[in-house]
Design a protein around this motif. Sequence first.
Motif, PDB file in Angstrom:
ATOM      1  N   GLU A 139       0.829  -1.206   0.000  1.00  0.00           N
ATOM      2  CA  GLU A 139       0.000   0.000   0.000  1.00  0.00           C
ATOM      3  C   GLU A 139       0.865   1.258   0.000  1.00  0.00           C
ATOM      4  O   GLU A 139       0.600   2.210  -0.733  1.00  0.00           O
ATOM      5  N   ARG A 140       1.911   1.268   0.814  1.00  0.00           N
ATOM      6  CA  ARG A 140       2.793   2.432   0.878  1.00  0.00           C
ATOM      7  C   ARG A 140       3.609   2.571  -0.412  1.00  0.00           C
ATOM      8  O   ARG A 140       3.820   3.664  -0.908  1.00  0.00           O
TER       9      ARG A 140
ATOM     10  N   ILE B 224       3.518   5.838  -2.909  1.00  0.00           N
ATOM     11  CA  ILE B 224       4.730   6.570  -3.281  1.00  0.00           C
ATOM     12  C   ILE B 224       4.904   6.577  -4.795  1.00  0.00           C
ATOM     13  O   ILE B 224       5.247   7.613  -5.384  1.00  0.00           O
ATOM     14  N   MET B 225       4.648   5.468  -5.440  1.00  0.00           N
ATOM     15  CA  MET B 225       4.794   5.413  -6.892  1.00  0.00           C
ATOM     16  C   MET B 225       3.806   6.361  -7.580  1.00  0.00           C
ATOM     17  O   MET B 225       4.121   6.918  -8.624  1.00  0.00           O
ATOM     18  N   ARG B 226       2.627   6.579  -6.984  1.00  0.00           N
ATOM     19  CA  ARG B 226       1.682   7.537  -7.563  1.00  0.00           C
ATOM     20  C   ARG B 226       2.218   8.965  -7.486  1.00  0.00           C
ATOM     21  O   ARG B 226       1.835   9.820  -8.287  1.00  0.00           O
ATOM     22  N   LEU B 227       3.095   9.236  -6.518  1.00  0.00           N
ATOM     23  CA  LEU B 227       3.690  10.565  -6.389  1.00  0.00           C
ATOM     24  C   LEU B 227       4.828  10.803  -7.382  1.00  0.00           C
ATOM     25  O   LEU B 227       5.181  11.947  -7.657  1.00  0.00           O
TER      26      LEU B 227
ATOM     27  N   GLU C  81      11.443   5.171 -12.608  1.00  0.00           N
ATOM     28  CA  GLU C  81      12.424   4.088 -12.572  1.00  0.00           C
ATOM     29  C   GLU C  81      13.340   4.209 -11.353  1.00  0.00           C
ATOM     30  O   GLU C  81      13.591   3.232 -10.651  1.00  0.00           O
ATOM     31  N   ALA C  82      13.826   5.399 -11.079  1.00  0.00           N
ATOM     32  CA  ALA C  82      14.699   5.624  -9.923  1.00  0.00           C
ATOM     33  C   ALA C  82      13.948   5.391  -8.618  1.00  0.00           C
ATOM     34  O   ALA C  82      14.493   4.823  -7.666  1.00  0.00           O
ATOM     35  N   THR C  83      12.683   5.815  -8.577  1.00  0.00           N
ATOM     36  CA  THR C  83      11.869   5.612  -7.377  1.00  0.00           C
ATOM     37  C   THR C  83      11.634   4.129  -7.141  1.00  0.00           C
ATOM     38  O   THR C  83      11.744   3.650  -6.005  1.00  0.00           O
ATOM     39  N   GLU C  84      11.322   3.410  -8.180  1.00  0.00           N
ATOM     40  CA  GLU C  84      11.112   1.955  -8.068  1.00  0.00           C
ATOM     41  C   GLU C  84      12.377   1.271  -7.545  1.00  0.00           C
ATOM     42  O   GLU C  84      12.311   0.395  -6.683  1.00  0.00           O
ATOM     43  N   ALA C  85      13.531   1.685  -8.042  1.00  0.00           N
ATOM     44  CA  ALA C  85      14.805   1.100  -7.586  1.00  0.00           C
ATOM     45  C   ALA C  85      15.045   1.405  -6.108  1.00  0.00           C
ATOM     46  O   ALA C  85      15.481   0.531  -5.348  1.00  0.00           O
ATOM     47  N   ARG C  86      14.758   2.628  -5.683  1.00  0.00           N
ATOM     48  CA  ARG C  86      14.941   2.990  -4.272  1.00  0.00           C
ATOM     49  C   ARG C  86      14.016   2.175  -3.377  1.00  0.00           C
ATOM     50  O   ARG C  86      14.429   1.684  -2.319  1.00  0.00           O
ATOM     51  N   LEU C  87      12.761   2.031  -3.802  1.00  0.00           N
ATOM     52  CA  LEU C  87      11.811   1.248  -3.007  1.00  0.00           C
ATOM     53  C   LEU C  87      12.213  -0.217  -2.965  1.00  0.00           C
ATOM     54  O   LEU C  87      12.052  -0.881  -1.945  1.00  0.00           O
ATOM     55  N   ARG C  88      12.755  -0.714  -4.043  1.00  0.00           N
ATOM     56  CA  ARG C  88      13.221  -2.114  -4.059  1.00  0.00           C
ATOM     57  C   ARG C  88      14.360  -2.302  -3.067  1.00  0.00           C
ATOM     58  O   ARG C  88      14.409  -3.298  -2.353  1.00  0.00           O
ATOM     59  N   ARG C  89      15.294  -1.352  -3.000  1.00  0.00           N
ATOM     60  CA  ARG C  89      16.398  -1.467  -2.038  1.00  0.00           C
ATOM     61  C   ARG C  89      15.874  -1.450  -0.599  1.00  0.00           C
ATOM     62  O   ARG C  89      16.364  -2.191   0.251  1.00  0.00           O
TER      63      ARG C  89
END
Length: 90
Positions: A44-45, A49-52, A59-67
Amino acid sequence: MTTATPTHDADSELEQAIAGLEDEMADLQLRHRDLFAYANAWAERHDAIMRLAPPDLREATEARLRRIAIRWGLADGMRMTRQFPALRQA
């Protein structure tokens, strides 16, 4: 009087959301002792965040969230740690 551009505001909001998530992860894990509830709370979080994220930062946001997910055991991946010896070798 200077005004921030919408992109700057969106980037700032995105950074705050990611920082807030990182600060909240320990509490999130404690509140959701069941793995499925924990994973759902994370998802959910993550989605919020991805909607923001503006298109150029997705792509950079997805990578940060994956880490973050890897660090907290919510995604497969390599966790890197480093030893700090208490005593130096002579």
